[in-house]
Write a protein that holds these residues in place. Sequence first.
Motif, short mmCIF file in Angstrom:
data_model
loop_
_atom_site.label_atom_id
_atom_site.label_comp_id
_atom_site.label_asym_id
_atom_site.label_seq_id
_atom_site.Cartn_x
_atom_site.Cartn_y
_atom_site.Cartn_z
N HIS A 143 -56.03 -8.39 35.98
CA HIS A 143 -56.53 -9.75 35.78
C HIS A 143 -55.66 -10.32 34.68
O HIS A 143 -55.53 -9.71 33.61
CB HIS A 143 -57.98 -9.74 35.30
N VAL A 144 -55.06 -11.46 34.93
CA VAL A 144 -54.17 -12.02 33.91
C VAL A 144 -55.01 -12.77 32.88
O VAL A 144 -55.74 -13.70 33.21
CB VAL A 144 -53.12 -12.96 34.55
N GLU A 145 -54.92 -12.32 31.65
CA GLU A 145 -55.72 -12.97 30.60
C GLU A 145 -55.01 -14.21 30.07
O GLU A 145 -55.63 -15.22 29.79
CB GLU A 145 -56.02 -11.97 29.49
N LEU A 241 -42.12 -25.39 22.13
CA LEU A 241 -42.77 -26.06 23.27
C LEU A 241 -43.24 -24.96 24.21
O LEU A 241 -42.41 -24.28 24.83
CB LEU A 241 -41.79 -26.99 23.99
N LEU A 242 -44.54 -24.76 24.28
CA LEU A 242 -45.07 -23.65 25.09
C LEU A 242 -45.76 -24.15 26.34
O LEU A 242 -46.43 -25.19 26.33
CB LEU A 242 -46.08 -22.83 24.29
N GLY A 243 -45.61 -23.38 27.41
CA GLY A 243 -46.48 -23.51 28.57
C GLY A 243 -47.55 -22.45 28.40
O GLY A 243 -47.22 -21.28 28.17
N ILE A 244 -48.80 -22.85 28.47
CA ILE A 244 -49.90 -21.91 28.21
C ILE A 244 -50.89 -21.92 29.37
O ILE A 244 -51.36 -22.98 29.79
CB ILE A 244 -50.65 -22.29 26.90
N ALA A 245 -51.18 -20.74 29.89
CA ALA A 245 -52.27 -20.57 30.85
C ALA A 245 -53.19 -19.53 30.24
O ALA A 245 -52.73 -18.43 29.92
CB ALA A 245 -51.73 -20.09 32.20
N LYS A 246 -54.43 -19.89 30.04
CA LYS A 246 -55.32 -18.97 29.34
C LYS A 246 -56.67 -18.92 30.04
O LYS A 246 -57.28 -19.96 30.29
CB LYS A 246 -55.50 -19.48 27.91
N LYS A 247 -57.08 -17.68 30.34
CA LYS A 247 -58.40 -17.53 30.96
C LYS A 247 -59.44 -17.47 29.85
O LYS A 247 -59.33 -16.66 28.94
CB LYS A 247 -58.42 -16.24 31.78
N LEU A 254 -54.78 -24.89 31.25
CA LEU A 254 -53.34 -25.01 31.56
C LEU A 254 -52.82 -26.15 30.72
O LEU A 254 -53.32 -27.27 30.81
CB LEU A 254 -53.11 -25.35 33.04
N ARG A 255 -51.81 -25.88 29.91
CA ARG A 255 -51.30 -26.95 29.05
C ARG A 255 -49.88 -26.68 28.62
O ARG A 255 -49.46 -25.52 28.49
CB ARG A 255 -52.21 -27.12 27.83
#
Length: 420
Positions: A143-145, A241-247, A254-255
């Motif tokens: 599971h991707v955290e 500059l980050l791409g962030i996906a966070k569960k 998503l940001r």
Amino acid sequence: MVKIGILGVGTVGASVANILENNADILEARAGKKMVVKHGVVKNMGKERGVNITLSDNPMDIINDPEIDIVVELMGGVEEPYALVKKALENGKAVVTANKALLAYHRYELQEIAGDIPLMYEASTAGGIPIIGALRNGLASNHVESIQGIMNGTTNYMLTKMINEGALYDEILKEAQELGYAEADPTFDVGGFDASHKLLILASIAYGIDAKPEDILIEGIENITQTDVAFAKDFDYEIKLLGIAKKVERGVELRVHPTMIPSSSMIAKVDGVMNAVSVVGDCVGETMYYGAGAGGDATASAVIADIVDIVRGNHGPMLGYKKGLESDMELLFESEIVTHYYLRMSVDDKSGVLAKITNVLEKFDISIESMLQKPHKNEDVVKLLFTTHECQEEKIQAAMLELKKLDCVHGEIAMMRIEK
Ligand code: HSE
């Protein structure tokens, strides 16, 4: 023998053709079959391409050629390549694309159209870094955290120069463009849109989230000043500059935005045009991928890896899953994001001002974590900089609106999110 057609023989297309020719021996050994480029299509036939392949200017020369097994799409754009890739798949041809914008808008339709026909896109995200393969295959049991990455080389180059050398924004943008990494329209880089396309692709593989760029929070690096850079240095942060996906409990954030991150973190040490992506999985813990996010040969390396996988019969489902993945994973609204914040504002240098500001913050239950006041050239006004403990985006936005209305606050209030 496997025959390949290349739509778009620019820098990457030429590298693909040349590497397939120059490294033919190891590629045949690895794939088990010989692979040759039968045809390339270009818009401008007058331009020298530096390749030994037959060229024409009609995409149908590839799409309708029954001898061509694999179509490599390197044209850029969205709707024209979509129509061509669709047609190629309908004609039973495998497709390899490096086109992040195409996938940001049409990946789910393309997955549907492709069915069991291979449609591969390793080069679309972080260029030569095999992050798509890592997520689709290597991390399949997880599971991707979270996914957190520097997915745009142009802005990372600019931020590195602004931070390390105090370079000015406009000068450094020109320099970054000269490196050849910048998009044709550099607002795609500095505005965070390029990174958002890549983040959306990764989020589809990790969470099955069907979102378009318009659906997520995207902020660029345009408003970062040397004051922010100096504050970050004083408080041991780097700005990326980050791409962030966070569960999180309620869904997935998503940001894409400039982010202050602790200087000690691995990703903070990634400088210049390089890209890096950190993926945290529930089984594996943190994994980190680093390398060139653009450039002819680096991107071609990823394109050819896909070709080899197709030739080996090793492709799997396009987005890495055969049926609904984590169907409860919904995209959160921007207002629901929870993180730490940095605020910069110009305020009157007189008694009672801090009290007025902290009153507003208290109203929204926002707690200050650190604070710095810097004198301004105009002696009656100072720059007030502070960071907050975790709070919800909705509250910080509402507090900023109220702070702006105070007589003692002048001009715009700048905000940056912090990830610890
Ligand atoms: N403009 C992009 C960058 C190129 O600067 O990273 C790779 O997508």
